[in-house]
Scaffold this motif. Structure first.
Motif, short mmCIF file in Angstrom:
data_model
loop_
_atom_site.label_atom_id
_atom_site.label_comp_id
_atom_site.label_asym_id
_atom_site.label_seq_id
_atom_site.Cartn_x
_atom_site.Cartn_y
_atom_site.Cartn_z
N CYS A 196 0.84 -1.19 0.00
CA CYS A 196 0.00 0.00 0.00
C CYS A 196 0.88 1.24 0.00
O CYS A 196 0.63 2.18 -0.76
N SER A 197 1.90 1.24 0.84
CA SER A 197 2.80 2.39 0.89
C SER A 197 4.26 1.94 0.91
O SER A 197 4.59 0.87 1.42
N VAL A 198 5.11 2.77 0.34
CA VAL A 198 6.55 2.54 0.38
C VAL A 198 7.04 2.94 1.77
O VAL A 198 6.84 4.07 2.21
N GLU A 199 7.68 1.99 2.47
CA GLU A 199 8.10 2.25 3.84
C GLU A 199 9.62 2.37 3.99
O GLU A 199 10.10 3.10 4.84
N SER A 200 10.35 1.63 3.14
CA SER A 200 11.82 1.69 3.19
C SER A 200 12.39 1.10 1.91
O SER A 200 11.68 0.43 1.15
N ARG A 201 13.67 1.33 1.69
CA ARG A 201 14.33 0.77 0.51
C ARG A 201 14.30 -0.76 0.55
O ARG A 201 14.00 -1.41 -0.45
N GLU A 202 14.59 -1.32 1.70
CA GLU A 202 14.64 -2.78 1.83
C GLU A 202 13.26 -3.39 1.59
O GLU A 202 13.12 -4.41 0.90
N ARG A 224 3.23 -1.72 -7.71
CA ARG A 224 2.49 -0.63 -7.10
C ARG A 224 3.13 -0.27 -5.76
O ARG A 224 3.76 -1.11 -5.12
N GLY A 225 2.94 0.97 -5.37
CA GLY A 225 3.44 1.42 -4.06
C GLY A 225 3.11 2.88 -3.87
O GLY A 225 3.33 3.69 -4.77
N GLY A 226 2.55 3.22 -2.72
CA GLY A 226 2.15 4.59 -2.47
C GLY A 226 3.28 5.42 -1.89
O GLY A 226 3.90 5.03 -0.90
N ALA A 227 3.56 6.55 -2.53
CA ALA A 227 4.52 7.50 -1.99
C ALA A 227 3.78 8.64 -1.29
O ALA A 227 4.18 9.08 -0.21
N PHE A 228 2.71 9.10 -1.91
CA PHE A 228 1.81 10.09 -1.31
C PHE A 228 0.54 9.35 -0.92
O PHE A 228 -0.11 8.75 -1.77
N LYS A 229 0.16 9.38 0.35
CA LYS A 229 -0.97 8.59 0.83
C LYS A 229 -2.10 9.47 1.35
O LYS A 229 -1.91 10.20 2.33
N PRO A 230 -3.28 9.41 0.71
CA PRO A 230 -4.44 10.12 1.26
C PRO A 230 -5.03 9.31 2.40
O PRO A 230 -5.43 8.16 2.21
N ARG A 231 -5.06 9.84 3.59
CA ARG A 231 -5.56 9.11 4.74
C ARG A 231 -6.72 9.85 5.38
O ARG A 231 -6.74 11.09 5.43
N VAL A 239 3.66 1.98 -10.57
CA VAL A 239 2.34 2.60 -10.51
C VAL A 239 2.21 3.25 -9.14
O VAL A 239 2.35 2.57 -8.11
N THR A 240 1.94 4.55 -9.10
CA THR A 240 1.81 5.22 -7.80
C THR A 240 0.84 6.38 -7.92
O THR A 240 0.64 6.94 -9.01
N GLU A 241 0.25 6.75 -6.79
CA GLU A 241 -0.86 7.70 -6.78
C GLU A 241 -0.38 9.15 -6.67
O GLU A 241 0.51 9.46 -5.89
N ILE A 242 -1.05 10.00 -7.45
CA ILE A 242 -0.80 11.44 -7.38
C ILE A 242 -1.92 12.08 -6.55
O ILE A 242 -3.07 11.65 -6.60
N MET A 243 -1.57 13.12 -5.79
CA MET A 243 -2.55 13.76 -4.93
C MET A 243 -2.98 15.14 -5.45
O MET A 243 -4.09 15.58 -5.20
N ASP A 244 -2.08 15.80 -6.17
CA ASP A 244 -2.34 17.19 -6.53
C ASP A 244 -1.63 17.52 -7.84
O ASP A 244 -0.55 16.97 -8.12
N ALA A 245 -2.23 18.39 -8.63
CA ALA A 245 -1.64 18.76 -9.92
C ALA A 245 -0.26 19.38 -9.77
O ALA A 245 0.59 19.26 -10.65
N SER A 246 -0.01 20.01 -8.63
CA SER A 246 1.29 20.64 -8.41
C SER A 246 2.41 19.61 -8.29
O SER A 246 3.59 19.95 -8.40
N HIS A 247 2.04 18.33 -8.07
CA HIS A 247 3.04 17.28 -7.93
C HIS A 247 3.46 16.66 -9.27
O HIS A 247 4.36 15.82 -9.30
N ILE A 248 2.82 17.05 -10.36
CA ILE A 248 3.08 16.42 -11.66
C ILE A 248 4.56 16.39 -12.03
O ILE A 248 5.05 15.37 -12.53
N PRO A 249 5.35 17.45 -11.81
CA PRO A 249 6.77 17.38 -12.15
C PRO A 249 7.50 16.24 -11.44
O PRO A 249 8.45 15.67 -12.00
#
Length: 337
Positions: free
Chosen positions: A102-108, A126-133, A162-172
């Motif tokens: 669900c979310s990326v927690e560490s490199r390992e 898949r892995g979430g970097a930005f998580k809507p909670r 594959v990862t989730e975007i939260m806001d248009a400002s994050h597109i870059p």
């Protein structure tokens, strides 16, 4: 409105027609299918003379589309869309499993899970970097650092991410992400969808928990109207009066969407049920119902996961699930990977 063209229509005739329609403020979309060539008209077509269009000697038929979604409509594009993700194909008989935490927690953690799911048959990570909670105090993800860790896992395994975007400002930040996921809460964030329509990158669009199928297709239309036709739809469960599962997985959405649209459909058995013990049965049912893929949460230590541990299956459970999915796909005539 769509125009079905005759087999003998020349490219010059088609080009002249498109030029004339654009002069009237009508955009066009040409779809060359296996059996038919269709010219879809997008915009205000109320002023167009159907009799005039029908009289053109290279036009077979003229049809008005009643549904408000045009680009996503199967009448507009009879053949299934195949989304190509750097050589990994999804749709049109190509079935893909998107797996990871669900979310990326560490490199390992992310690297270990990426290796495991790839070895067992996953085509994307898949892995979430930005998580809507729901709670502002819950783990919100590693954000930009999480994206970098996903890229490291991709470099080691070759799996598209594959990862989730939260806001248009994050597109870059998502420039080097293979598939951008729009979560259920952002399905009707129309300003975000418009910006994603300017990209030429696959978008995984999740159905909102209280949205209809038509509303999902209209959200896809926002992306496609901007010129980005690489849209993957995702059914992740809807909110009903049932409380035993986290959501209610609407498997009937698969054949309904397939009838209405040419876009590929992926099922999320993890978020829809909220319980790891139901992921297997719902995955098999989704494959049997005609889905084009699955997005499954896999975690090496679900009990200590920072996000959605109860709905995550272990790599061992994933390895046992994939052969049974393959068996179902053999029956329905689809290929894994």
């Amino acid at each position: 409105m769509i125009l079905v063209l005759k087999d003998n229509a020349s490219q010059a005739q088609i080009d002249n027609l498109i030029k004339w329609l654009k002069s009237l403020g009508v955009d066009t979309h040409l779809s060359v299918g296996r059996y038919q060539t269709i010219l879809g008209l997008v915009g205000d077509t109320s002023g167009l003379d159907e009799d005039l269009l029908s009289s053109l000697d290279f036009v077979e038929t003229v049809k008005r589309i009643q549904e408000p979604f045009k680009n996503a409509n199967r009448k507009f594009h009879p053949d299934d869309t195949v989304v190509d993700i750097g050589g990994t194909k999804l749709g049109g008989g190509h079935f893909q499993i998107i797996a990871g935490p669900c979310s990326v927690e560490s490199r390992e953690q992310i690297t270990y899970i990426a290796r495991e799911v790839k070895n067992d048959g996953a085509g994307l990570l898949r892995g979430g970097a930005f998580k809507p909670r729901t709670s502002p105090y819950a783990f919100q993800g590693l954000r930009a650092e999480g994206l970098e860790l996903l890229k490291e896992a991709r470099k080691e395994t070759g799996l598209p991410i594959v990862t989730e975007i939260m806001d248009a400002s994050h597109i870059p930040l998502f420039e080097d992400v293979d598939v951008i996921q729009v979560g259920a809460r952002n399905m009707q964030n129309f300003e975000l969808l418009k910006e994603l329509g300017k990209l030429r990158k696959p978008i995984l669009l999740k159905r909102g928990m209280a949205n209809t199928i038509q509303e999902l297709l209209m959200s896809a239309e926002y992306i496609m109207a901007g010129g980005n036709e690489q849209v993957i739809l995702c059914e992740r469960g809807i909110r009903t009066f049932e409380t035993y599962t986290r959501n209610t997985l609407d498997l009937s959405a698969i054949p309904v969407i397939k009838e209405l649209s040419h876009l590929p459909v992926v099922i999320d058995p993890s978020h829809s049920t909220g319980h790891s013990r139901f992921v297997r049965s719902m995955s098999l049912a989704a494959a049997a119902a005609g889905a084009d893929g699955l997005i499954i949460e896999v975690h090496n230590d679900p009990q200590h996961a920072l996000c959605d541990g109860p709905q995550s299956i272990t790599p061992d459970a994933f390895s046992k699930l994939v052969p049974d999915i393959k068996a179902i796909l053999d029956i329905v005539g689809k290929e894994l990977g």
